[in-house]
Design a protein around this motif. Structure first.
Motif, PDB file in Angstrom:
ATOM      1  N   VAL A 103       0.855  -1.181   0.000  1.00  0.00           N
ATOM      2  CA  VAL A 103       0.000   0.000   0.000  1.00  0.00           C
ATOM      3  C   VAL A 103       0.889   1.228   0.000  1.00  0.00           C
ATOM      4  CG1 VAL A 103      -1.773   1.269   1.268  1.00  0.00           C
ATOM      5  CG2 VAL A 103      -1.750  -1.232   1.320  1.00  0.00           C
ATOM      6  N   GLY A 104       0.533   2.197  -0.806  1.00  0.00           N
ATOM      7  CA  GLY A 104       1.281   3.447  -0.824  1.00  0.00           C
ATOM      8  C   GLY A 104       0.367   4.591  -1.168  1.00  0.00           C
ATOM      9  N   SER A 105       0.818   5.780  -0.925  1.00  0.00           N
ATOM     10  CA  SER A 105       0.054   6.962  -1.316  1.00  0.00           C
ATOM     11  C   SER A 105       1.028   8.040  -1.753  1.00  0.00           C
ATOM     12  CB  SER A 105      -0.821   7.466  -0.165  1.00  0.00           C
ATOM     13  OG  SER A 105      -0.025   7.990   0.868  1.00  0.00           O
ATOM     14  N   VAL A 106       0.537   8.906  -2.589  1.00  0.00           N
ATOM     15  CA  VAL A 106       1.310  10.049  -3.038  1.00  0.00           C
ATOM     16  C   VAL A 106       0.758  11.251  -2.295  1.00  0.00           C
ATOM     17  CG1 VAL A 106       1.942  11.489  -5.012  1.00  0.00           C
ATOM     18  CG2 VAL A 106       1.669   9.012  -5.297  1.00  0.00           C
ATOM     19  N   ARG A 107       1.611  11.904  -1.541  1.00  0.00           N
ATOM     20  CA  ARG A 107       1.167  13.056  -0.767  1.00  0.00           C
ATOM     21  C   ARG A 107       1.679  14.323  -1.445  1.00  0.00           C
ATOM     22  NH1 ARG A 107       2.608  12.145   5.335  1.00  0.00           N
ATOM     23  NH2 ARG A 107       0.540  12.952   5.779  1.00  0.00           N
ATOM     24  N   CYS A 108       0.865  15.344  -1.442  1.00  0.00           N
ATOM     25  CA  CYS A 108       1.299  16.632  -1.980  1.00  0.00           C
ATOM     26  C   CYS A 108       0.618  17.744  -1.191  1.00  0.00           C
ATOM     27  CB  CYS A 108       1.020  16.739  -3.470  1.00  0.00           C
ATOM     28  SG  CYS A 108      -0.676  16.484  -3.919  1.00  0.00           S
ATOM     29  N   VAL A 109       1.129  18.922  -1.349  1.00  0.00           N
ATOM     30  CA  VAL A 109       0.609  20.084  -0.640  1.00  0.00           C
ATOM     31  C   VAL A 109      -0.802  20.380  -1.152  1.00  0.00           C
ATOM     32  CG1 VAL A 109       1.005  22.521  -0.156  1.00  0.00           C
ATOM     33  CG2 VAL A 109       2.958  20.967  -0.351  1.00  0.00           C
ATOM     34  N   GLN A 110      -1.775  20.425  -0.252  1.00  0.00           N
ATOM     35  CA  GLN A 110      -3.179  20.599  -0.639  1.00  0.00           C
ATOM     36  C   GLN A 110      -3.414  21.907  -1.397  1.00  0.00           C
ATOM     37  OE1 GLN A 110      -5.469  17.976  -0.148  1.00  0.00           O
ATOM     38  NE2 GLN A 110      -3.481  17.085   0.286  1.00  0.00           N
ATOM     39  N   GLU A 111      -2.705  22.955  -1.020  1.00  0.00           N
ATOM     40  CA  GLU A 111      -2.861  24.236  -1.712  1.00  0.00           C
ATOM     41  C   GLU A 111      -2.422  24.124  -3.169  1.00  0.00           C
ATOM     42  OE1 GLU A 111      -1.260  23.947   1.282  1.00  0.00           O
ATOM     43  OE2 GLU A 111      -2.876  24.782   2.512  1.00  0.00           O
ATOM     44  N   THR A 112      -1.433  23.281  -3.417  1.00  0.00           N
ATOM     45  CA  THR A 112      -0.963  23.074  -4.788  1.00  0.00           C
ATOM     46  C   THR A 112      -2.015  22.346  -5.610  1.00  0.00           C
ATOM     47  OG1 THR A 112       1.328  23.003  -4.010  1.00  0.00           O
ATOM     48  CG2 THR A 112       0.891  22.104  -6.198  1.00  0.00           C
ATOM     49  N   LEU A 136      -5.239  22.421  -5.093  1.00  0.00           N
ATOM     50  CA  LEU A 136      -6.298  23.401  -5.313  1.00  0.00           C
ATOM     51  C   LEU A 136      -5.908  24.377  -6.423  1.00  0.00           C
ATOM     52  CD1 LEU A 136      -9.038  24.554  -4.360  1.00  0.00           C
ATOM     53  CD2 LEU A 136      -7.765  25.955  -2.745  1.00  0.00           C
ATOM     54  N   GLU A 137      -4.692  24.874  -6.378  1.00  0.00           N
ATOM     55  CA  GLU A 137      -4.236  25.833  -7.382  1.00  0.00           C
ATOM     56  C   GLU A 137      -4.183  25.206  -8.780  1.00  0.00           C
ATOM     57  OE1 GLU A 137      -0.866  29.118  -7.272  1.00  0.00           O
ATOM     58  OE2 GLU A 137      -0.021  27.106  -7.399  1.00  0.00           O
ATOM     59  N   ARG A 138      -3.686  23.984  -8.869  1.00  0.00           N
ATOM     60  CA  ARG A 138      -3.601  23.315 -10.169  1.00  0.00           C
ATOM     61  C   ARG A 138      -4.981  23.096 -10.775  1.00  0.00           C
ATOM     62  NH1 ARG A 138       1.124  19.553 -11.847  1.00  0.00           N
ATOM     63  NH2 ARG A 138       2.813  20.948 -11.317  1.00  0.00           N
ATOM     64  N   CYS A 139      -5.902  22.614  -9.958  1.00  0.00           N
ATOM     65  CA  CYS A 139      -7.248  22.325 -10.475  1.00  0.00           C
ATOM     66  C   CYS A 139      -8.002  23.596 -10.853  1.00  0.00           C
ATOM     67  CB  CYS A 139      -8.046  21.527  -9.454  1.00  0.00           C
ATOM     68  SG  CYS A 139      -7.449  19.835  -9.243  1.00  0.00           S
ATOM     69  N   THR A 140      -7.950  24.601 -10.004  1.00  0.00           N
ATOM     70  CA  THR A 140      -8.746  25.809 -10.249  1.00  0.00           C
ATOM     71  C   THR A 140      -8.182  26.677 -11.366  1.00  0.00           C
ATOM     72  OG1 THR A 140      -7.611  27.013  -8.477  1.00  0.00           O
ATOM     73  CG2 THR A 140      -9.653  25.865  -7.902  1.00  0.00           C
ATOM     74  N   ASN A 141      -6.929  26.458 -11.754  1.00  0.00           N
ATOM     75  CA  ASN A 141      -6.342  27.207 -12.864  1.00  0.00           C
ATOM     76  C   ASN A 141      -6.446  26.466 -14.202  1.00  0.00           C
ATOM     77  OD1 ASN A 141      -5.140  29.837 -12.103  1.00  0.00           O
ATOM     78  ND2 ASN A 141      -4.224  28.571 -10.502  1.00  0.00           N
ATOM     79  N   ARG A 142      -7.052  25.283 -14.183  1.00  0.00           N
ATOM     80  CA  ARG A 142      -7.180  24.490 -15.408  1.00  0.00           C
ATOM     81  C   ARG A 142      -8.299  25.069 -16.284  1.00  0.00           C
ATOM     82  NH1 ARG A 142      -6.974  18.627 -13.948  1.00  0.00           N
ATOM     83  NH2 ARG A 142      -8.741  19.211 -12.652  1.00  0.00           N
ATOM     84  N   ARG A 143      -8.034  25.149 -17.576  1.00  0.00           N
ATOM     85  CA  ARG A 143      -9.022  25.587 -18.559  1.00  0.00           C
ATOM     86  C   ARG A 143      -9.007  24.606 -19.725  1.00  0.00           C
ATOM     87  NH1 ARG A 143      -9.615  28.093 -14.664  1.00  0.00           N
ATOM     88  NH2 ARG A 143      -9.991  30.299 -14.364  1.00  0.00           N
ATOM     89  N   VAL A 144     -10.165  24.421 -20.354  1.00  0.00           N
ATOM     90  CA  VAL A 144     -10.313  23.420 -21.410  1.00  0.00           C
ATOM     91  C   VAL A 144     -10.931  24.060 -22.647  1.00  0.00           C
ATOM     92  CG1 VAL A 144     -11.462  21.250 -22.021  1.00  0.00           C
ATOM     93  CG2 VAL A 144     -10.637  21.602 -19.689  1.00  0.00           C
ATOM     94  N   HIS A 145     -10.413  23.660 -23.821  1.00  0.00           N
ATOM     95  CA  HIS A 145     -11.064  24.001 -25.081  1.00  0.00           C
ATOM     96  C   HIS A 145     -11.992  22.835 -25.367  1.00  0.00           C
ATOM     97  CE1 HIS A 145     -11.358  24.023 -29.567  1.00  0.00           C
ATOM     98  NE2 HIS A 145     -11.769  25.250 -29.251  1.00  0.00           N
ATOM     99  N   PRO A 197       5.013  15.434   1.960  1.00  0.00           N
ATOM    100  CA  PRO A 197       4.296  15.986   0.804  1.00  0.00           C
ATOM    101  C   PRO A 197       5.268  16.711  -0.117  1.00  0.00           C
ATOM    102  CG  PRO A 197       3.146  16.492   2.833  1.00  0.00           C
ATOM    103  CD  PRO A 197       4.470  15.900   3.222  1.00  0.00           C
ATOM    104  N   ARG A 198       5.068  16.534  -1.394  1.00  0.00           N
ATOM    105  CA  ARG A 198       5.920  17.175  -2.391  1.00  0.00           C
ATOM    106  C   ARG A 198       5.218  18.400  -2.926  1.00  0.00           C
ATOM    107  NH1 ARG A 198       7.187  15.057  -8.305  1.00  0.00           N
ATOM    108  NH2 ARG A 198       8.513  16.771  -8.948  1.00  0.00           N
ATOM    109  N   ASP A 199       5.938  19.501  -2.961  1.00  0.00           N
ATOM    110  CA  ASP A 199       5.379  20.724  -3.522  1.00  0.00           C
ATOM    111  C   ASP A 199       5.550  20.663  -5.031  1.00  0.00           C
ATOM    112  OD1 ASP A 199       4.536  23.203  -4.265  1.00  0.00           O
ATOM    113  OD2 ASP A 199       5.949  24.308  -3.014  1.00  0.00           O
ATOM    114  N   LEU A 200       4.425  20.544  -5.746  1.00  0.00           N
ATOM    115  CA  LEU A 200       4.460  20.418  -7.196  1.00  0.00           C
ATOM    116  C   LEU A 200       4.305  21.755  -7.904  1.00  0.00           C
ATOM    117  CD1 LEU A 200       2.137  17.299  -7.456  1.00  0.00           C
ATOM    118  CD2 LEU A 200       4.630  17.340  -7.493  1.00  0.00           C
ATOM    119  N   SER A 201       4.322  22.849  -7.145  1.00  0.00           N
ATOM    120  CA  SER A 201       4.017  24.153  -7.728  1.00  0.00           C
ATOM    121  C   SER A 201       5.036  24.587  -8.756  1.00  0.00           C
ATOM    122  CB  SER A 201       3.883  25.209  -6.643  1.00  0.00           C
ATOM    123  OG  SER A 201       5.105  25.361  -5.951  1.00  0.00           O
TER     124      SER A 201
END
Length: 117
Positions: free
Chosen positions: A18-27, A29-38, A105-109
């Motif tokens: 069992v494993g999990s990938v941890r990342c900074v929650q703010e990152t 949120l920022e990645r998802c909310t800045n996504r735009r799609v054509h 947690p890894r900061d992916l920003s």
């Protein structure tokens, strides 16, 4: 969170990793909310990491980009909370079994997304 199981034919688990990938929650949120799609082509942009040449316009067609309902800040925050509600007890269980390790947690920003074009 991901699970790898090797099962016997009786469907009794013989080994689990069992494993999990941890990342900074703010990152997240920022990645998802800045996504735009054509919508016409499915091309995906991110206003910070892979912005279109003209704000909120597709690089190829010049048509407007949209933010999906799932990428709105309140929806993303609910999804993150739901994730923790569902998976934190599972992670805690495996931590207590000594079958689990987790890096910080890894900061992916600063990571770049691949080009969508």
């Amino acid at each position: 969170v991901f699970f790898f199981d090797e099962t016997a034919t009786t469907e009794i688990y013989t080994r689990s990793i069992v494993g999990s990938v941890r990342c900074v929650q703010e990152t997240v949120l920022e990645r998802c909310t800045n996504r735009r799609v054509h919508e016409g082509s499915g091309r995906v942009y991110n206003n910070k990491l892979n912005p279109p040449k003209v704000h909120d316009k597709d690089d190829i067609t010049g048509e407007s980009l949209t933010q999906l309902g799932d990428d709105k800040p309140d929806v993303v925050k609910k999804r993150i909370a739901s994730f923790h509600e569902k998976y934190d007890p599972i992670i805690k269980h495996y931590e207590n079994c000594l079958l689990y390790t987790s890096p910080s947690p890894r900061d992916l920003s600063t990571s770049r997304m691949p080009s969508s074009a």
